[in-house]
Every structure is written in structure tokens, then in C-alpha cells.
Design an enzyme around this catalytic site. Sequence first.
Site, PDB file in Angstrom:
ATOM      1  N   HIS A   1     -44.590 -62.540  20.928  1.00  0.00           N
ATOM      2  CA  HIS A   1     -43.979 -63.555  20.059  1.00  0.00           C
ATOM      3  C   HIS A   1     -45.007 -64.200  19.139  1.00  0.00           C
ATOM      4  O   HIS A   1     -44.644 -64.768  18.111  1.00  0.00           O
ATOM      5  CB  HIS A   1     -43.201 -64.592  20.873  1.00  0.00           C
ATOM      6  CG  HIS A   1     -44.012 -65.579  21.646  1.00  0.00           C
ATOM      7  ND1 HIS A   1     -44.294 -65.444  22.987  1.00  0.00           N
ATOM      8  CD2 HIS A   1     -44.591 -66.754  21.275  1.00  0.00           C
ATOM      9  CE1 HIS A   1     -44.983 -66.486  23.405  1.00  0.00           C
ATOM     10  NE2 HIS A   1     -45.195 -67.287  22.385  1.00  0.00           N
TER      11      HIS A   1
ATOM     12  N   ASP B   1     -44.317 -59.416  27.038  1.00  0.00           N
ATOM     13  CA  ASP B   1     -44.604 -60.293  25.902  1.00  0.00           C
ATOM     14  C   ASP B   1     -46.069 -60.169  25.484  1.00  0.00           C
ATOM     15  O   ASP B   1     -46.887 -61.055  25.726  1.00  0.00           O
ATOM     16  CB  ASP B   1     -44.260 -61.736  26.269  1.00  0.00           C
ATOM     17  CG  ASP B   1     -44.192 -62.648  25.050  1.00  0.00           C
ATOM     18  OD1 ASP B   1     -44.590 -62.211  23.959  1.00  0.00           O
ATOM     19  OD2 ASP B   1     -43.740 -63.798  25.195  1.00  0.00           O
TER      20      ASP B   1
ATOM     21  N   SER C   1     -49.768 -69.974  24.196  1.00  0.00           N
ATOM     22  CA  SER C   1     -49.173 -68.643  24.176  1.00  0.00           C
ATOM     23  C   SER C   1     -50.223 -67.611  23.805  1.00  0.00           C
ATOM     24  O   SER C   1     -50.909 -67.746  22.791  1.00  0.00           O
ATOM     25  CB  SER C   1     -48.031 -68.587  23.160  1.00  0.00           C
ATOM     26  OG  SER C   1     -46.937 -69.355  23.590  1.00  0.00           O
TER      27      SER C   1
END
Length: 716
Positions: A86, A222, A651
Amino acid sequence: MKKIILSLIAGIMLMPISMKADEGMWFLMFIERLNHRDMQKMGLQLTAEEIYSINNHSLKDAIVQFNGGCTAEIISKDGLVLTNHHCGYDAIAELSTAEKNLLKDGFWAENRKAEIKPSSLFVRFFVRMDDCTKRILAKVNASMTEAEREKAINQEIALIEKENNEGGKYTVSVRPFFQGNEFYYFVYQDYKDVRLVGTPPESLGKFGGDTDNWEWPRHTADFSMFRVYADANGNPADYSENNVPLKPKHYLPVSLSGVKENDFAMILGYPGRTNRWMPAGGIEQNVKFAYPAWVEGAKTGMDNMKKYMNQSDALNLVYASKYASTANYWKNRQGMIDALTKFGTAKSKAAQEAKFDKWANKPENKAKYGNVITNINKFYALTNEKSRHDNYLQQLFRTTAFGTVSRSLGRQLDLYLKADATKRSQMAPAIAEMATDMFKELHIPAEKDILAAQLNVYATKSVGYPIAPLVKKIGDENNNNFTNYVNAAFDLSIFTSVDRIKAFLQLPNEALLTNDPLYALSADMTAHFSNRSEEVIKAQNDYTTAFRLLVEGLRESKIGAIKYPDANSTLRLTYGKVRALPADKRNDATINNYTTLAGQVKKYKKGDQEFDLPTRVLEMQKNKDYGRYADKDGSLHVNFITDNDITGGNSGSPVLNGKGELIGLAFDGNIEAMAGDVIFDKNLQRTINVDIRYVLWVIENFSGAKHIVDEMTLVK
């Protein structure tokens, strides 16, 4: 969801008291003094110097800020970068077309020449940091207004940044901490030639979609991979075919040993923003005014994007990145509302503030701290309705390109009108390119629907604070149905195609720009959004002073136990352990601290946008084709959880074992602890990570890109 949360709480009550998460996002330069001994007791085997050193290579040299909003890490001697899927989403979407859809199908460069450069992508290396508090605070005094204080501080910041950038070689940033009570400067080096190396297909990289977002158990790949390029001397350089892979000062070895309960876990990264010292009034404002408007406005934009995204792969690519970003925060803000309400965070903060206020009004403290709580509460009471208004308008700005067109493309056209002929000839190509880029990320029919729907929500729901004058006028004349007005405005506007913009550049006309209906509407809304009354300006000034004094006073009185500064996109370290949540029937794992490929396949729904899987994954799971990445228990672990203290911006952060070896990739938190940006929950807070063995399995076994794994240093 209520039953799940109750079962979690019941399970936690049975856990040993010692099983608590370690709160804090710590500066690396203070690790030796504040944290190193505790970390060693938990399993750290590195020295503080091996984590952060100015003179020698250390872990910090392998951690980069990725494109300004995420974290990534260097995992090979040739500048290979690992981050979340992402985080790389924008770049992957940009490089995708309907005919060659890298986002949907995945991509693995077969060699260095096949690696692809997005138009704009950079990584930032951290060089060093230092304390400049005394120097900056020497320039201010208590009699200054906030504007005067800010001016004096900014002047000194400019000097510090210039002194340390070595003639432009480095980017230097001075940042405030503890609400402006301390200041530190950070020296960075930016590399802008960053190329896509590989990404799994979206069905793996985004498996679970919005449904699983912020949830545990998770089963997603991810991750995405890039490479940093430099000139022949290892220096930053603009893109060139002559550039070579960067030889980093340090890169992370990759562990194949896996993790188990209570294993030490350390995360280094760039957490974006926490508000752990936010007053009770601010929490109440967010829960009752700001966040509900954010949620409704975001959902309005998402619903209208989705109508068009479902029509074709090409339209899906146009809005994929904007939709994903909007959806992420939409669910986050709803989770914040639920968590802050459930745990009564505002009430507990108010109790702390009452205790502080009593201390503040003692004779020896009253002159400095006596009005702190009064001024804070006055500000929130004055701005509650404005915060609701502003969040509705912000979601309009974020979900349609035409909400702020007056300040983007419109601003450039205004400057173009005021320029002479020579300057215009220089500006025209850049403006045309800006328009071309803008139209790559929008679809006019969708923009009409988004704008009309957002105007309706804004005009009808922002009832406690005056809305933008032109929006009110249009709404009153059309019973708040903005569809016809928006359609007519798009028909007449010069901002609805590249050709119209280019025509304006050929024959610029001030009246045409000023009277353009979309330009006028945007200018009206953006001006109204920025406007503040004298009363609000004064209250803001008093609040800023009071909040700074609140944090200073909480530290002085030790009422608040403030040991570390709020996150603000500077490099931090957090440490904890692999730590299970209570058993969950949705997870087939033996202990609820990891998930498996078998569990991922159980979620499979053929043709479903969120839970579809490649046929090859189904076959490999059926055959238990895990290769060398199977766990000792015989399964392939996909994701795992730790109790580290992270937030947005983390992240892509590396999860490291006690030896500094890469064991996973942080990508999310759990919704039960969604209040974590405001208050840390020692029982529920979890970080959700991709198991590095699953990452390697996807690259090597599923995708057949073993050559990429081969350049890493694998440790068994």
C-alpha cells in the site's frame, strides 16, 4: 464486533499481569540512556552503537523514509528496498495501464534493466540528529504572542538548517517536540532515482481489502520492492541510464527462523502523528464533531468513485490510489470514534486535567499555569462546530480534484495572466504538463457525481457553522440538489479538459478565469475554509500557548508521566514482543499470534474483489508447496502480531529480532486499539506484520523471481 471485543477483554483479564506492551516511540540518540538495558532484558543482542551511530554504519543507515509518508528498509548490498504494497501503491498504479496492469497482475523485473522508474518517488536516509532546544528557546520569551514566537523560532530554524546542509548536499529539518518545549534538528540525504523491482498481484498484496483493513486475523502479502540508484560515486542523482544501484552503508540480513510467542521485536520507522497529550476537549471534539463528518464525507466520495471503478479496469486504475487512501482513513476514523467512546478516553483525560488544574492553581504555579485548562476548554467550545464544518469540506477537497482547482491549476493560470510575454512562454509548457498530469487521475463523469454529492452533504450537514457563501446561494436556489449546477459548470468551465487549458494559454483572458464557474466555486470554498474570525484567532493563540504549558506542566508536576515525544514523522524506535491475542475461532493457527496460508485460502471467494486468489496459490496450498519457507509446525506463516507501539507512517517498517535481522514487515494495527494515536492501551495494542518468510515465498516460489531473493543475505 461487540462480542469479539468483549471476548478479547475477558481473555486479557486472564493473562498474566506482566504481559504488557511497551509504550513509547523513542529517539535513537537516547537509546543508550533510556532504553538499552530494558531492551537487553527482553532479548536485544545489539549495542546502542550498532543501532545508532554517527561515525560508523548502524541499523539506522538501512532505514529510509519512503516517498515522505511510509517507511522502508534496505535489504541488499545493491540498494534493494522493501516496503508495503500500500506504500508503493501510487507508483505501481502510475506504471500500470489497462493493457499492462502491474497493479492487478503483479510484476517482477527479470533484470536491472527491466526495473521501472515512476515519475516521482524518493527515499530519505537519516544521517544524524542533534538537540538545538537551548539555542531556539533563547530567542523567545513569555511576553511574545504566538505569531511573534513563531517568527523568531522560524528565523533561527532557517539559520540552523543552512548551517548543516553542507551547501545543499543534505536536507535539514528542525522539528518541535513536547508541544514546542524542545527542538531537534535532523539531517537527511534524499535519493530520487528509485525504481520498481517487483510487486505481487493485487489479489495478494491487498488481500482482504477494506473488510480486513485494521482487523486481526489478517492474511495479506502487503509488500512491494524497489531499488535505489545513484551516480557512479554513490551520490544522489536525477534519473539516468548511467546511474548504478546504490551501495548502502548498511543493509538488513533476513532471518528464516520465524517467530514464536514472547520473542523480542524491534521496529524502526517514521511514525506520522500521535496526539498522546491531547486535552479532553480535543478528544471530545474529534469523537462528536470532526470524525463523524470525516467518516460521512469520505464514504460519500468512496461510493461515487466506486460506481465508476467497477465499470472497467481503466477507470479502476484512475481512482485506485485515491480510493485506497480515502478508505484507509475512513475506517480508521470510525474505529477511533468507537474506541475512544468505549474506553471513555475523554473522561480519563478530564480527570487528569482536573488534577493538573489543582496543581496549576497553587500559589507558586498560578502565574504561569493558572489559566491553562480554562483557555484550552474555551478554544474547543468555540471551534467544535467549525471542526465539523471543516471536516466535511476537507473530504470534498480530498475526493474531487475540482474542490481545490483554484489553488492548484487555477493559481498557475492566474500567475500566467499577470506575467509578461517572456515569462508566459516559459510558464506555458509547465502548465500544460500540469494539466495533463491532472487529467490522468480523474474521469469527468465521476468528478461531476463526486462534487455534486459532496456539496449536498456539506450544505445539509454542516449546520452549526456558516457554509461557504456561494455554496449556500446555489443550495438555496436548488433545494440543495447540486447536480444541475455542477453539470452546467462543467460544460462551461475551462478546467474540464487539457485542450481547454491549452486554448486559454493561447488566448488568456482575466474575465474568463475569474468568472469560470468551477474556479469561482473552488475559490469561494477554499477562502471560506481558511477564514478565521478575530475571536477564533485569539482563542487559537491562547490555546497554543496553553497546550505548550500543559505539556510542560505535566512533565514538571509528573502528573502526566510524559517520557517520550509525540510522533511527527521523525525516525523512532519501538520495542516489544510477539504477543498473542486471546483465541479467535476465525484463526486456524495453534496460537493466535500468527496466520497461515491455509487460513488465507479458507477466506477465498472466487471472483470477489477483496478475497479472490490466484489459482496457483490454491494449488500450492493444496500441495503444501512451501519450499524452504515452511515453519517448524509444517505450515506457511503469513502474518504475525507484536505489541509494538506504532502508528501511520510506520507502514513498511522493518520488524527486527534481537540480532537486528529482518523477521517481518509492519503494515497495520488492530481496530480494538484504534485509540492508540491518543492513548496507548497496554492490553489490546498490536502491530500486524507480514512474516518475512511469506514475502520470500511469494517472490521465489509463487512468482519465480528467485534471482531477487538471491541478492539478499539469508540467515537460518
